[in-house]
Design an enzyme around this catalytic site. Structure first.
Site, PDB file in Angstrom:
ATOM      1  N   ARG A 187      -0.879  -9.008  13.216  1.00 12.87           N
ATOM      2  CA  ARG A 187      -1.434  -7.903  12.414  1.00 12.87           C
ATOM      3  C   ARG A 187      -2.351  -8.414  11.310  1.00 12.87           C
ATOM      4  O   ARG A 187      -3.347  -7.789  10.978  1.00 12.87           O
ATOM      5  CB  ARG A 187      -0.309  -7.038  11.856  1.00 12.87           C
ATOM      6  CG  ARG A 187       0.297  -6.160  12.938  1.00 12.87           C
ATOM      7  CD  ARG A 187       1.638  -5.588  12.530  1.00 12.87           C
ATOM      8  NE  ARG A 187       1.537  -4.725  11.389  1.00 12.87           N
ATOM      9  CZ  ARG A 187       2.514  -4.552  10.492  1.00 12.87           C
ATOM     10  NH1 ARG A 187       3.638  -5.199  10.620  1.00 12.87           N
ATOM     11  NH2 ARG A 187       2.347  -3.734   9.492  1.00 12.87           N
ATOM     12  N   ARG A 225      -9.675   1.953   9.104  1.00 11.59           N
ATOM     13  CA  ARG A 225      -9.322   0.561   9.366  1.00 11.59           C
ATOM     14  C   ARG A 225     -10.331  -0.122  10.281  1.00 11.59           C
ATOM     15  O   ARG A 225     -10.220  -1.314  10.515  1.00 11.59           O
ATOM     16  CB  ARG A 225      -7.970   0.518  10.078  1.00 11.59           C
ATOM     17  CG  ARG A 225      -6.808   0.174   9.183  1.00 11.59           C
ATOM     18  CD  ARG A 225      -5.560   0.348  10.018  1.00 11.59           C
ATOM     19  NE  ARG A 225      -4.500  -0.516   9.628  1.00 11.59           N
ATOM     20  CZ  ARG A 225      -3.351  -0.091   9.112  1.00 11.59           C
ATOM     21  NH1 ARG A 225      -3.151   1.184   8.872  1.00 11.59           N
ATOM     22  NH2 ARG A 225      -2.407  -0.940   8.823  1.00 11.59           N
ATOM     23  N   ARG A 247      11.954  -2.354  11.539  1.00 10.47           N
ATOM     24  CA  ARG A 247      10.711  -1.936  12.199  1.00 10.47           C
ATOM     25  C   ARG A 247      10.389  -2.864  13.356  1.00 10.47           C
ATOM     26  O   ARG A 247      10.336  -4.075  13.184  1.00 10.47           O
ATOM     27  CB  ARG A 247       9.556  -1.957  11.191  1.00 10.47           C
ATOM     28  CG  ARG A 247       9.379  -0.654  10.484  1.00 10.47           C
ATOM     29  CD  ARG A 247       8.293  -0.727   9.430  1.00 10.47           C
ATOM     30  NE  ARG A 247       6.979  -1.116   9.946  1.00 10.47           N
ATOM     31  CZ  ARG A 247       5.850  -0.862   9.300  1.00 10.47           C
ATOM     32  NH1 ARG A 247       5.868  -0.202   8.152  1.00 10.47           N
ATOM     33  NH2 ARG A 247       4.706  -1.266   9.781  1.00 10.47           N
ATOM     34  N   LYS A 298       0.821  -1.222   0.000  1.00  7.83           N
ATOM     35  CA  LYS A 298       0.000   0.000   0.000  1.00  7.83           C
ATOM     36  C   LYS A 298       0.851   1.266   0.000  1.00  7.83           C
ATOM     37  O   LYS A 298       0.569   2.184  -0.750  1.00  7.83           O
ATOM     38  CB  LYS A 298      -0.904   0.057   1.243  1.00  7.83           C
ATOM     39  CG  LYS A 298      -2.132  -0.796   1.185  1.00  7.83           C
ATOM     40  CD  LYS A 298      -3.159  -0.383   2.245  1.00  7.83           C
ATOM     41  CE  LYS A 298      -2.619  -0.291   3.663  1.00  7.83           C
ATOM     42  NZ  LYS A 298      -2.091  -1.544   4.219  1.00  7.83           N
ATOM     43  N   ARG A 352      11.287  -6.615   4.608  1.00  5.30           N
ATOM     44  CA  ARG A 352      11.201  -5.228   5.041  1.00  5.30           C
ATOM     45  C   ARG A 352      11.705  -5.065   6.475  1.00  5.30           C
ATOM     46  O   ARG A 352      12.366  -4.083   6.795  1.00  5.30           O
ATOM     47  CB  ARG A 352       9.744  -4.734   4.948  1.00  5.30           C
ATOM     48  CG  ARG A 352       9.596  -3.269   5.268  1.00  5.30           C
ATOM     49  CD  ARG A 352       8.206  -2.772   4.954  1.00  5.30           C
ATOM     50  NE  ARG A 352       7.253  -3.176   5.974  1.00  5.30           N
ATOM     51  CZ  ARG A 352       5.957  -2.855   5.944  1.00  5.30           C
ATOM     52  NH1 ARG A 352       5.469  -2.174   4.932  1.00  5.30           N
ATOM     53  NH2 ARG A 352       5.150  -3.239   6.902  1.00  5.30           N
TER      54      ARG A 352
HETATM   55  P1  ADP Z   1       0.984  -1.752   7.326  1.00  6.69           P
HETATM   56  O1  ADP Z   1       0.642  -0.999   6.087  1.00  6.69           O
HETATM   57  O2  ADP Z   1       2.274  -2.452   7.264  1.00  6.69           O
HETATM   58  O3  ADP Z   1      -0.141  -2.568   7.849  1.00  6.69           O
HETATM   59  P2  ADP Z   1       0.960   0.801   8.681  1.00  6.69           P
HETATM   60  O4  ADP Z   1       2.254   1.450   8.474  1.00  6.69           O
HETATM   61  O5  ADP Z   1      -0.192   1.268   7.892  1.00  6.69           O
HETATM   62  O6  ADP Z   1       1.180  -0.759   8.514  1.00  6.69           O
HETATM   63  O7  ADP Z   1       0.555   0.881  10.231  1.00  6.69           O
HETATM   64  C1  ADP Z   1       1.423   0.459  11.247  1.00  6.69           C
HETATM   65  C2  ADP Z   1       0.701   0.477  12.596  1.00  6.69           C
HETATM   66  O8  ADP Z   1       0.184   1.799  12.858  1.00  6.69           O
HETATM   67  C3  ADP Z   1      -0.551  -0.421  12.677  1.00  6.69           C
HETATM   68  O9  ADP Z   1      -0.237  -1.750  12.966  1.00  6.69           O
HETATM   69  C4  ADP Z   1      -1.313   0.278  13.810  1.00  6.69           C
HETATM   70  O10 ADP Z   1      -0.793  -0.014  15.077  1.00  6.69           O
HETATM   71  C5  ADP Z   1      -1.064   1.740  13.543  1.00  6.69           C
HETATM   72  N1  ADP Z   1      -2.133   2.301  12.662  1.00  6.69           N
HETATM   73  C6  ADP Z   1      -1.981   2.760  11.397  1.00  6.69           C
HETATM   74  N2  ADP Z   1      -3.151   3.188  10.899  1.00  6.69           N
HETATM   75  C7  ADP Z   1      -4.083   2.989  11.865  1.00  6.69           C
HETATM   76  C8  ADP Z   1      -5.488   3.214  11.962  1.00  6.69           C
HETATM   77  N3  ADP Z   1      -6.187   3.722  10.929  1.00  6.69           N
HETATM   78  N4  ADP Z   1      -6.103   2.903  13.108  1.00  6.69           N
HETATM   79  C9  ADP Z   1      -5.432   2.398  14.141  1.00  6.69           C
HETATM   80  N5  ADP Z   1      -4.116   2.140  14.119  1.00  6.69           N
HETATM   81  C10 ADP Z   1      -3.434   2.436  12.998  1.00  6.69           C
END
Ligand code: ADP
Length: 190
Positions: A145, A89, A134, A14, A128
């Site tokens: 996740r 989300r 990370r 994404k 990654r």
């Molecule tokens: P990925 O795309 O690898 O799933 P992101 O970088 O989008 O991860 O998000 C990393 C972390 O940030 C998530 O696991 C969560 O803890 C937090 N996060 C990101 N966006 C949201 C959201 N919309 N609501 C709640 N937590 C979020």
């Protein structure tokens, strides 16, 4: 036609695609994950709150996330469009986003879900984690996740599908190919 939400499981690419598509649309790519990580790095109050959830692979509470996004969407550069990556989300976040857009008198133009094969995604995330270090990318945490995504976020695709707004795009294949598919899905050929 420039208000876009991108959905997809962790590691589906994404972030990479959001930057490319937003570049073509000339709108900001707004990634809640990136904003949280920046706050963690800078040691802000928001970052301190977010970090414990992120490290466990859990979602940051809706109240925190929603107000952060409301603030970001009210900034001038998002007035004519945006690409949201990683938000909404949860069902509560869908409701809040509806409210934010309604109060600005605008609406979403496209919701695109990038689909991905789980085994392939585990491979990408492992890579990654090694590259970026990370702390939310250990195997155990990213398995968690995926579960959180399946439980909390996959149902969002159905909500948008019921509204007749959802387009699904296969996220497997090379990066350029996926970008081309995404642009085609939102009526932009690049
Ligand atoms: P990925 O795309 O690898 O799933 P992101 O970088 O989008 O991860 O998000 C990393 C972390 O940030 C998530 O696991 C969560 O803890 C937090 N996060 C990101 N966006 C949201 C959201 N919309 N609501 C709640 N937590 C979020």
């Amino acid at each position: 036609m420039n208000r876009v939400v991108l959905l997809g499981p962790p590691g589906a690419g994404k972030g990479t695609q959001a930057a490319r598509v937003a570049g073509t649309l000339e709108v900001p790519a707004i990634s809640t994950g990136d904003i949280f990580r920046l706050n963690v790095t800078e040691g802000t109050e928001l970052g301190v709150t977010a970090k414990s959830y992120m490290d466990a692979g859990d979602y940051v509470p809706d109240a925190v996330t929603n107000s952060m996004v409301a603030d970001r969407l009210s900034q001038a550069d998002a007035a004519d469009g945006f690409l949201l990556d990683g938000y909404p989300r949860t069902v509560d976040q869908v409701t809040e986003l509806d409210r934010m857009l309604l109060s600005q008198g605008v609406s979403l133009d496209h919701v695109v879900e990038i689909t991905a094969d789980t085994d392939e995604v585990v491979k990408r995330l492992t890579l990654r984690a090694a590259e970026q270090g990370r702390s939310d990318d250990t195997e155990e945490v990213f398995r968690h996740r995926f579960e959180v995504y399946a439980q909390q976020t996959a149902p969002l695709a159905q909500i948008y599908a019921d509204r007749g707004m959802l387009v699904q795009v296969d996220g497997m294949g090379d990066v350029d190919e996926v970008t081309a598919r995404l642009l085609a899905a939102i009526g932009r050929e690049g």
